[in-house]
Design an enzyme around this catalytic site. Structure first.
Site, short mmCIF file in Angstrom:
data_model
loop_
_atom_site.label_atom_id
_atom_site.label_comp_id
_atom_site.label_asym_id
_atom_site.label_seq_id
_atom_site.Cartn_x
_atom_site.Cartn_y
_atom_site.Cartn_z
N GLN A 125 0.82 -1.21 0.00
CA GLN A 125 0.00 0.00 0.00
C GLN A 125 0.86 1.26 0.00
O GLN A 125 1.71 1.42 0.88
CB GLN A 125 -0.89 0.00 1.25
CG GLN A 125 -1.77 1.22 1.38
CD GLN A 125 -2.36 1.34 2.78
OE1 GLN A 125 -1.66 1.54 3.76
NE2 GLN A 125 -3.67 1.19 2.87
N GLY A 126 0.64 2.14 -0.96
CA GLY A 126 1.38 3.40 -1.02
C GLY A 126 0.50 4.59 -0.66
O GLY A 126 -0.07 5.23 -1.55
N TYR A 127 0.37 4.84 0.62
CA TYR A 127 -0.42 5.99 1.08
C TYR A 127 0.48 7.06 1.70
O TYR A 127 0.62 8.15 1.18
CB TYR A 127 -1.45 5.55 2.13
CG TYR A 127 -2.73 4.95 1.58
CD1 TYR A 127 -2.86 4.55 0.25
CD2 TYR A 127 -3.82 4.76 2.41
CE1 TYR A 127 -4.03 4.00 -0.22
CE2 TYR A 127 -5.01 4.21 1.94
CZ TYR A 127 -5.10 3.83 0.63
OH TYR A 127 -6.27 3.28 0.18
N SER A 128 1.09 6.72 2.87
CA SER A 128 1.84 7.73 3.62
C SER A 128 3.05 8.23 2.84
O SER A 128 3.64 7.49 2.04
CB SER A 128 2.34 7.14 4.94
OG SER A 128 1.28 6.93 5.81
N SER A 160 4.53 -1.33 4.14
CA SER A 160 4.76 -2.67 4.71
C SER A 160 4.94 -3.70 3.62
O SER A 160 4.22 -3.68 2.62
CB SER A 160 3.59 -3.08 5.60
OG SER A 160 3.57 -2.27 6.74
N GLU A 243 -9.92 -1.56 5.50
CA GLU A 243 -8.66 -1.54 6.23
C GLU A 243 -8.92 -1.61 7.72
O GLU A 243 -8.27 -2.34 8.46
CB GLU A 243 -7.88 -0.27 5.88
CG GLU A 243 -6.55 -0.22 6.62
CD GLU A 243 -5.62 0.87 6.12
OE1 GLU A 243 -6.12 1.91 5.64
OE2 GLU A 243 -4.40 0.69 6.23
N SER A 367 -3.80 6.85 12.71
CA SER A 367 -3.48 6.63 14.12
C SER A 367 -4.77 6.63 14.94
O SER A 367 -5.80 7.15 14.50
CB SER A 367 -2.57 7.75 14.63
OG SER A 367 -3.31 8.95 14.72
N ASN A 368 -4.71 6.06 16.13
CA ASN A 368 -5.93 6.01 16.95
C ASN A 368 -6.41 7.40 17.35
O ASN A 368 -7.60 7.60 17.59
CB ASN A 368 -5.69 5.12 18.18
CG ASN A 368 -5.67 3.65 17.79
OD1 ASN A 368 -5.48 3.31 16.62
ND2 ASN A 368 -5.89 2.77 18.75
N GLU A 369 -5.49 8.35 17.36
CA GLU A 369 -5.90 9.73 17.62
C GLU A 369 -6.75 10.25 16.45
O GLU A 369 -7.77 10.91 16.64
CB GLU A 369 -4.67 10.63 17.82
CG GLU A 369 -3.94 10.39 19.16
CD GLU A 369 -3.26 9.04 19.25
OE1 GLU A 369 -2.81 8.51 18.21
OE2 GLU A 369 -3.19 8.50 20.38
#
Lengths: 382, 372
Positions: A125-128, A160, A243, A367-369
């Site tokens: 996966q190429g997101y960030s 990843s 996801e 993130s969970n935030e």
């Protein structure tokens, strides 16, 4: 070939069959690994599952999946975890498949889905990007339309299993637009394309599971576009549900619960009532996680789209995993300081691996935030 | 539409006008501790007899429907004894077999004519003997009951189904309020409803006031405890929903630093954690209801029920505490409705077993499965 309908057998029959099949065919050296499996080592196992039609428990039958009910999917993963069989590179199964089934064209489905099932394509996966993490919409990797191709420049990070991947699904900017979420497109790119370079990054657990991926004038055909041009954000958002469902899979937390129960037993902690109350609390957290996972899986199975509330699953799953990993560390006592595979009074466990591995889940996939921001805004209307 | 959602809608519609929060506040601290007119209405709608079989004047539905009612009544803070009488006592009576009283009491209960309380050592806390078991001595024509039972709700009941210990095991007796030798002492719970200690000093009841004995009594008590605990979970889920809704409304409207306080991320995240606990409680309750309405073995049902009570207790208390905090100083006033939710939550979470007790029971029942 007509696949058998596993939903029509009883849960217990299915559990026994899954256990028998997994235990017979999964090589011993793949069990209880303290890290993600690499493609080279697990390919044979992947193909074994694939041959039997058992590689995609979540896909509908018509696309070659098992079409399992939520309860049966849970059993499937429970049995894998009970045997210590961890995750393979699975983005094709968990992410790309469901996305193409929902957003892809006939041609894209025909081209990619069978290859995923056959283990010919491995996806990442190429997101960030280095400067677009939580603030994903600020991504700057560009894909310039040129004739019947896109030309991609920029870089992706925290990718990843990129070292093992043959393909990457990615977000890239195809147009400068007023609103940052506009002008982004969702692309499927062959990792063998000229101009792609990888820089592996070592993680907290000491393994090279993720990479930075560099794109330098990478050309990909126009038909690698999923959904509309410039409307990739909508596809990515549609995928986020899958996801979160995937990250919410209780199997990650089970990785810590299993060794925890073993260590508790071997070290005689079951006589310690105060400790046992904490353990039971976490077992109940795990039960409730299973129920929550079942609820959202059922929603997908019955064809309803996942709403923003699925973020609670991602939060609960990843934080339960962390609490279990923390208790494992405490339960191990002085052994908890030792790195690597241990023998704790006959329990063969790696105490630190789940602890390290559990750090990632609350960070990746939004993130969970960020999940809490989403819930506050879109569900609680704050 | 399912019967649950129909029921839920009709309870919501009724409560909207009939149970204003001011009436909840007013009812506290005096007997009977609820509105008898409303209880009659609830009986007329069939809610009081929701789990009572049709042959005994009830509507004969299951726990799913009972929970829909309990949850909505919990959300509106109804002080009427739905959980204690319509579920707990009704379930005990439904599993009793005393020919003289069973049908009559169930009919009166379902019809709202008698408010009945179960006085028994049930739930996982019973082992600590907070409820002292009564003893029974049988003579030729009467049964003589001695002892006391604590934490009996509703305290202002018209009569009690009491558990007494005979040599052969537990037995259940019908003891109407006002019986000679019966003294009912009230203590007031946090939410203003009465909890009774009943003292039986040589109370004599006819032989046929015995409602159940031996295995029948044992089963009746177990079923009652299970059903009552599930209803308590549903009522707790209702208080969670009420508290969270109230708190979110406050966060959207209370302005500080020139913006609604709900715009601050630190507070948003706390509200989200309340919501997560509420949803987990709903999942755990749903599992307990489907276990209870299934043919699963008793230890499997018991595990699901204890799991649900442990979660609902902790989730509801967290939500209630955070609800007070997020209201700021207003939340610490007697006038604030969030305090009423906190007080009801305290009462329900202590009733029929606290979280640690239910976790212990869950653990014990887990080993039952392994040994099979």
């Amino acid at each position: 070939m007509k696949l058998p309908d596993w939903n029509s057998v009883t849960d217990e029959e299915f559990r026994l069959e899954a256990r028998r099949f997994f235990d017979t065919h999964c090589p011993q050296q793949l069990r209880f690994l303290p890290r993600r499996m690499r493609w080279t080592e697990c390919r044979g196992w992947y193909l074994k599952l694939s041959e039997r039609g058992w590689i995609a428990p979540n896909w509908p039958n018509e696309f070659g999946g098992m079409g399992l009910s939520p309860a049966k999917q849970l059993i499937y993963f429970e049995e894998l975890e009970a045997l210590g069989i961890g995750r393979m590179p699975d983005h094709g199964i968990t992410q790309v498949g469901p996305t193409l089934i929902r957003f892809g064209t006939q041609q894209q489905r025909a081209r990619y889905l069978p290859q995923i099932l056959a283990g010919a394509h491995v996806w990442c996966q190429g997101y960030s990007e280095p400067n677009a993490g939580s603030d994903l919409a600020s991504l700057t990797t560009s894909a310039q339309p040129e004739g019947d191709e896109f030309v991609i420049n920029g870089s992706k990070i925290w990718t990843s299993m990129a070292l093992d991947a043959t393909h990457i699904y990615m977000l890239a900017r195809t147009r400068r637009a007023e609103k940052r979420q506009q002008g982004i497109s969702f692309l499927l790119v062959d990792m063998a394309s000229p101009g792609i370079q990888l820089r592996p990054i070592r993680n907290l657990n000491g393994h090279e599971e993720f990479c930075q991926v560099f794109f330098d004038g990478v050309r990909t055909p126009r038909d690698s576009l999923v959904g509309e041009l410039d409307e990739g954000w909508a596809v990515a958002k549609g995928l986020l549900g899958f996801e979160r469902l995937n990250i919410g899979n209780p199997r990650r937390a089970m990785q810590a619960l299993r060794p925890l129960l073993e260590v508790v037993h071997k070290r005689g902690l079951d006589q310690d009532l105060a400790f046992m109350d904490r353990l039971t609390q976490l077992q109940l957290d795990m039960d409730d996680l299973n129920a929550l996972y079942g609820k959202f899986t059922q929603q997908v199975k019955s064809g309803q789209p996942l709403g923003p509330d699925v973020s609670i699953l991602k939060i609960w799953s990843t934080e339960t995993f962390q609490r279990l990993a923390q208790l494992l560390l405490e339960a191990a006592g002085p052994y908890g300081a030792l790195a690597g595979n241990l023998d704790i009074d006959g329990a063969r466990v790696n105490v630190l691996a789940p602890f390290y591995n559990s750090r990632a889940g609350t960070i990746y996939g939004g993130s969970n935030e960020i999940q809490r921001n989403i819930l506050a805004r879109d569900v609680l209307r704050l | 539409m399912s019967s649950e959602s129909q029921l839920r809608d009709s309870v919501t519609a009724y409560a909207k006008d009939a149970i204003p929060i001011a009436s909840v506040r007013k009812a506290g601290g005096s007997l009977p501790g609820f509105d008898t007119g409303r209880w009659t209405a609830m009986a007329d709608f069939g809610w009081a007899g929701v789990v009572v079989a049709e042959e005994f004047g009830g509507v004969g539905l299951g726990m799913a429907e009972a929970c829909a009612i309990a949850e909505e009544l919990g959300r509106t803070l109804s002080p009427e004894p739905f959980c204690a009488t319509a579920v707990l006592a009704a379930t005990a009576l439904s599993h009793a077999d005393g020919p003289r009283w069973k049908a009559r009491l169930l009919r009166e209960l379902a019809g709202g004519k008698s408010v009945i309380a179960l006085a028994a050592a049930i739930g996982p806390s019973a082992r600590r003997a907070d409820g002292c078991p009564l003893t029974v001595r049988t003579t030729n024509t009467v049964q003589r009951l001695d002892g006391r039972a604590r934490f009996v709700v509703p305290g202002g009941a018209d009569g009690f189904v009491v558990e007494a210990r005979a040599l052969e095991g537990p037995e259940l007796y019908w003891v109407p309020a006002g019986s000679a030798g019966l003294e009912v002492e009230q203590a007031w719970q946090a939410d203003g409803t009465p909890s009774a200690t009943i003292h039986l000093n040589g109370v004599e009841v006819p032989m046929d006031n015995r409602l159940a004995a031996g295995d029948v009594a044992q089963l009746a008590l177990q079923r009652a405890a299970d059903a009552g605990t599930i209803a308590a979970c549903a009522a707790l889920l209702g208080t969670m929903r009420g508290t969270l809704q109230l708190t979110l409304e406050y966060m959207r409207t209370r302005m500080q630093f020139g913006r609604p306080i709900g715009g601050f991320q630190a507070l948003q995240h706390r509200a989200v954690d309340m919501y997560i606990q509420q949803e987990l409680a709903a999942c755990a309750l749903a599992d307990a209801v489907s276990a209870a309405d299934s043919a699963a073995p008793a230890h499997v049902q018991g595990k699901a029920i204890s799991r649900a009570k442990a979660r609902c207790n902790d989730a509801a208390m967290l939500i209630a505490r955070e609800g007070v905090q997020l209201h700021g100083a207003i939340g610490f006033t007697e006038d604030s409705d969030v305090g009423l939710y906190l007080k009801r939550t305290i009462v329900l979470s202590q009733w029929l077993g606290g979280s640690a007790e239910h976790r212990l029971r869950y653990r014990e029942l887990s080993t039952v499965g392994e040994n099979c």
